[in-house]
Design an enzyme around this catalytic site. Structure first.
Site, mmCIF file in Angstrom:
data_model
loop_
_atom_site.group_PDB
_atom_site.id
_atom_site.type_symbol
_atom_site.label_atom_id
_atom_site.label_comp_id
_atom_site.label_asym_id
_atom_site.label_seq_id
_atom_site.Cartn_x
_atom_site.Cartn_y
_atom_site.Cartn_z
ATOM 1 N N LYS A 64 39.035 -33.175 14.461
ATOM 2 C CA LYS A 64 39.955 -33.340 15.503
ATOM 3 C C LYS A 64 41.034 -32.120 15.876
ATOM 4 C CE LYS A 64 40.566 -36.407 17.170
ATOM 5 N NZ LYS A 64 39.648 -36.515 18.542
ATOM 6 N N ASP A 81 33.533 -33.752 12.006
ATOM 7 C CA ASP A 81 32.924 -34.762 12.777
ATOM 8 C C ASP A 81 31.335 -34.165 13.029
ATOM 9 O OD1 ASP A 81 35.745 -35.233 14.003
ATOM 10 O OD2 ASP A 81 34.364 -36.695 14.750
HETATM 11 O O1 MRU Z 1 38.215 -38.762 18.300
HETATM 12 P P1 MRU Z 1 37.992 -39.585 16.838
HETATM 13 O O2 MRU Z 1 39.414 -40.460 16.530
HETATM 14 O O3 MRU Z 1 36.756 -40.189 16.617
HETATM 15 O O4 MRU Z 1 38.185 -38.177 15.807
HETATM 16 C C1 MRU Z 1 38.403 -38.482 14.341
HETATM 17 C C2 MRU Z 1 38.221 -37.403 13.464
HETATM 18 O O5 MRU Z 1 38.273 -36.064 14.030
HETATM 19 C C3 MRU Z 1 37.995 -37.738 12.145
HETATM 20 O O6 MRU Z 1 38.826 -36.854 11.385
HETATM 21 C C4 MRU Z 1 36.702 -37.121 11.715
HETATM 22 O O7 MRU Z 1 35.698 -38.087 12.677
HETATM 23 C C5 MRU Z 1 36.275 -37.423 10.372
HETATM 24 S S1 MRU Z 1 36.164 -39.466 10.059
HETATM 25 C C6 MRU Z 1 35.959 -39.606 8.682
#
Ligand code: MRU
Length: 358
Positions: free
Chosen positions: A254, A243
């Site tokens: 995550k 992220d």
């Molecule tokens: O809370 P989220 O579902 O938006 O978190 C998503 C993640 O952590 C993904 O692994 C990350 O955004 C990479 S997406 C290509």
């Protein structure tokens, strides 16, 4: 990628010009539903309530959100309001700020009367760019998977992934899943272990769903199983998305990603992060500066799913008096990362190597 054999993307402009369509990811895998975003508030709500989620898709949705806002008010004030409203939706994924900066810069240089049309064209361009970046990440990751697969002498390459960094987290291809899909297309036998990814179960709901739709062999595992599988030589490589990545290669993803990276290091399993350059935040020297989203307690104390009746239900899994903490993300220190797979190549996770991207 495919849903029920039909080629889909996660976001696309409505053909009749009513707005922008998205796949509602709060309903997957139980229901396949599209939602029409008509204005700025719809777009902001879709990001905040996680109808769309995943760093790259959040960014593209924000760009379309600005385009929707321009239909109502294309003034400088309207543009500033749209950027601020969208910026406040979720704090961790830097792709959001990146996309808002890109479209904001572009629109602020042109007369108001041209902004309405141009904003949609620009958002579409960002969506197409996302697809191209992810495809390139796939090609760069494929080279790594090919090498690892060689050692398996025809047996499936066993890959572990966390959360959903799949095509549903982007416009298409995904980041962590792009090399998986490219390897599948190249005929490399593979098997994916999918972490369920509590509390919101993006692994169980989304990654397992999309791999299944693509015909990729996989097993869903509980979040705590990965370490055990790695200890027993059942995982050849871990690959996750991100992220936000700091200038030194610390990678925020995550919640739970860090523990997988620790286990991988201990077991000698390579641990790769796959992300486009738009996920880097070169203004942040190290990962501890990344803002971590703290989400509502209910996500931990409750779980949702499809009941035998076919209804989607939410049930409490904790005592009524129990409180919960719910940090949405954690930071994997660069020293645990074997390499960062980007559209521009694979980079060592350290400040010097990453300077080439900044
Ligand atoms: O809370 P989220 O579902 O938006 O978190 C998503 C993640 O952590 C993904 O692994 C990350 O955004 C990479 S997406 C290509």
């Amino acid at each position: 990628m495919l849903i029920a054999g039909e080629k889909r993307t996660t976001i696309w402009p409505d053909a009749e010009g009513k707005g922008v369509l998205i796949l509602d990811q709060t309903r997957l895998p139980h229901r396949i539903e599209t939602v029409l975003l008509r204005d700025l508030d719809d777009a902001a709500r879709a990001i905040k309530d996680m109808l769309v989620r995943g760093a790259p898709l959040i960014g593209v949705t924000a760009a379309y959100g600005v385009a929707l806002a321009m239909r109502a008010d294309a003034s400088d004030a309207g543009l500033a309001k749209a950027r601020e409203t969208l910026r406040q939706t979720r704090p961790t994924a830097v792709n959001l700020a990146w996309a808002l900066e890109q479209i904001g810069q572009f629109l602020s240089q042109m007369p108001e009367e041209l902004r309405r049309e141009a904003a949609f064209t620009f958002a579409k361009h960002l969506a197409e760019k996302d697809i191209a970046c992810n495809s390139a990440i796939g090609d760069n990751g494929l080279a790594i998977f090919r090498d690892l697969a060689r050692k398996r002498e025809g047996k499936p390459l066993r890959i572990l992934t966390h959360c959903n960094a799949g095509w549903l987290a982007t416009v298409d291809w995904g980041t962590a899943t792009a090399p998986i899909y490219k390897a599948q297309q190249a005929g490399i036998p593979l098997h994916v272990f999918v972490d369920e990814t509590r509390p919101r179960n993006q692994g169980a709901f989304l990654t397992a769903f999309e791999l299944g739709q693509q015909g990729v062999s996989h097993d869903l595992i509980v979040d705590n199983a990965g370490g055990h599988l790695m200890q027993h030589g059942e995982v050849d490589v871990c690959i996750v998305g991100a992220d936000r990545i700091a200038a030194n290669g610390d990678a925020c993803n995550k919640i739970g990603t860090y523990l997988k990276a620790l286990a991988a290091k201990d077991c000698g399993v390579p641990f790769y992060v796959a992300a486009p350059v738009s996920t880097f935040d070169f203004a942040l020297e190290k990962g501890s500066l990344i803002p971590i989203e703290e989400r509502v307690q209910d996500e931990v104390t409750h779980m949702s799913g499809e009941a035998a009746s076919g209804d989607i239900v939410t049930v409490r899994v904790a005592p009524k008096t129990t409180s919960a903490r719910n940090p949405g993300f954690d930071v994997t220190p660069a020293r645990l990362v074997s390499g960062i797979i980007t559209e521009k190549g694979v980079f060592a996770a350290n400040t010097d190597a990453l300077k080439a991207l900044g």
